[in-house]
Design an enzyme around this catalytic site. Structure first.
Site, PDB file in Angstrom:
ATOM      1  CG  HIS A  83      -6.218  -4.056   5.000  1.00 25.36           C
ATOM      2  ND1 HIS A  83      -6.819  -2.818   4.855  1.00 25.36           N
ATOM      3  CD2 HIS A  83      -6.659  -4.546   6.195  1.00 25.36           C
ATOM      4  CE1 HIS A  83      -7.616  -2.601   5.914  1.00 25.36           C
ATOM      5  NE2 HIS A  83      -7.524  -3.625   6.736  1.00 25.36           N
TER       6      HIS A  83
ATOM      7  CG  ASP B 215      -1.814  -1.186   1.352  1.00 25.68           C
ATOM      8  OD1 ASP B 215      -1.372  -2.286   0.987  1.00 25.68           O
ATOM      9  OD2 ASP B 215      -2.949  -1.038   1.848  1.00 25.68           O
TER      10      ASP B 215
ATOM     11  CG  ASN C 237      -9.980  -0.962   3.548  1.00 30.76           C
ATOM     12  OD1 ASN C 237      -8.901  -1.289   3.057  1.00 30.76           O
ATOM     13  ND2 ASN C 237     -10.062  -0.230   4.628  1.00 30.76           N
ATOM     14  CG  HIS C 238      -9.220   3.316   2.518  1.00 23.54           C
ATOM     15  ND1 HIS C 238     -10.211   3.874   3.294  1.00 23.54           N
ATOM     16  CD2 HIS C 238      -8.287   2.837   3.377  1.00 23.54           C
ATOM     17  CE1 HIS C 238      -9.876   3.744   4.572  1.00 23.54           C
ATOM     18  NE2 HIS C 238      -8.723   3.116   4.645  1.00 23.54           N
TER      19      HIS C 238
ATOM     20  CG  ASN D 263      -3.909   3.292   2.198  1.00 27.30           C
ATOM     21  OD1 ASN D 263      -3.451   2.167   2.061  1.00 27.30           O
ATOM     22  ND2 ASN D 263      -5.001   3.540   2.893  1.00 27.30           N
TER      23      ASN D 263
HETATM   24 FE   LIG Z   1      -3.987   0.261   3.012  1.00 28.79          FE
HETATM   25 FE   LIG Z   2      -6.826  -1.302   3.350  1.00 32.50          FE
END
Ligand SMILES: [Fe+2]
Ligand SMILES: [Fe+2]
Length: 258
Positions: free
Chosen positions: A176, A8, A67-68, A40
């Site tokens: 994540h 990420d 999830n983002h 992110n």
């Molecule tokens: Fe992340």
């Molecule tokens: Fe995440």
């Protein structure tokens, strides 16, 4: 063939660290494909079309999300047309974008699948295991090597998906948690696996965010906004090698500290 996968990318510090690291990684490891999780990249949550193009200009071939995925609404404007940005496949039907894609280099086709875990997840998703089955079926004639970015919180869910896809996917790479795990290996039936590839983001941070913000959240239970931490950033990821038969031959962690 060799893939460099980066964990990420968090905010501007993460993007700048990736910009500095990619030429050095490319010179040292000569990857054929570069893939990164970019959920992110924009201020710590989400990805914008502009930042996606900035990351592609650094040489990245595919960007995955998590999830983002939809934290920056602007991204939906390119998710249907930009084949190199994928969001988790197991969102409900009708959500913009796609959950897998294929990129080609020197006649070799790399399939990339993005899935989101359900354990500790705030969103209710379709089963990632069954979604993975569908993706692998769809890609069987379209890709020579398939990697899965399993964006999930629980180590158990990630390990279980690794074994579930063992011998069917080329690699299952977790993202994540933003913390690189030391369990990279080739599973018994040949799939390359790591629980988490780690993070490209600020070193002195709580998973990329300002420690003071995070501490305050834990102390007060008030969901104050978390800001991306400052200071120097690291780059973490994995290299995955495979042979002409499409069998993984090696997976190893890479990290570049400031
Ligand atoms: Fe992340
Ligand atoms: Fe995440």
């Amino acid at each position: 063939m060799r893939l460099l996968f980066l964990g990420d990318i968090v905010g501007r510090p993460g993007r700048e660290a990736v910009r500095d690291a990619i030429p050095r990684f490319v010179e040292k490891h000569q990857p054929d494909f570069l893939v990164a999780n970019a959920e992110n990249a924009a201020g710590g949550v989400g990805l914008t079309p502009e930042l996606a193009m900035e990351l592609f200009s650094l040489g990245l071939d595919v960007l995955t999300l998590g999830n983002h995925a939809f934290s920056k609404k602007e991204i939906t404007s390119i998710l249907d047309s930009e084949l190199r940005v994928i969001r988790p496949l197991n969102f409900p039907p009708g959500v913009p974008g796609r959950g897998y894609t294929v990129v080609e280099r020197n006649g070799v086709r790399l399939g990339v699948v993005n899935l989101l875990g359900r354990v500790f997840s705030e969103v209710h998703l379709d089963c990632p295991f069954r979604a993975a089955d569908a993706a692998l079926s769809a890609l069987v004639t379209k890709a020579d090597f398939v990697i899965v970015d399993f964006h999930a919180d629980a180590t158990s869910e990630k390990a279980a998906l690794g074994f579930y896809l063992d011998g069917r996917a080329g690699a299952v790479i977790g993202t994540h948690t933003h913390v690189q795990t030391a369990d990279e290996r080739i599973l018994p039936k040949g799939t390359a696996f790591i629980t988490d590839a780690g993070m490209c983001g600020p070193v002195d941070s709580v998973i990329g965010m300002r420690p003071a913000d995070s501490i305050q959240r834990f102390l007060t239970q008030i969901p104050e906004r978390l800001e991306v931490a400052g200071g120097k950033a690291m780059v973490q990821g994995v290299l995955v090698d495979w042979n002409d038969a499409g069998r993984p031959t090696n997976i190893e962690r890479v990290a570049m500290r400031p």
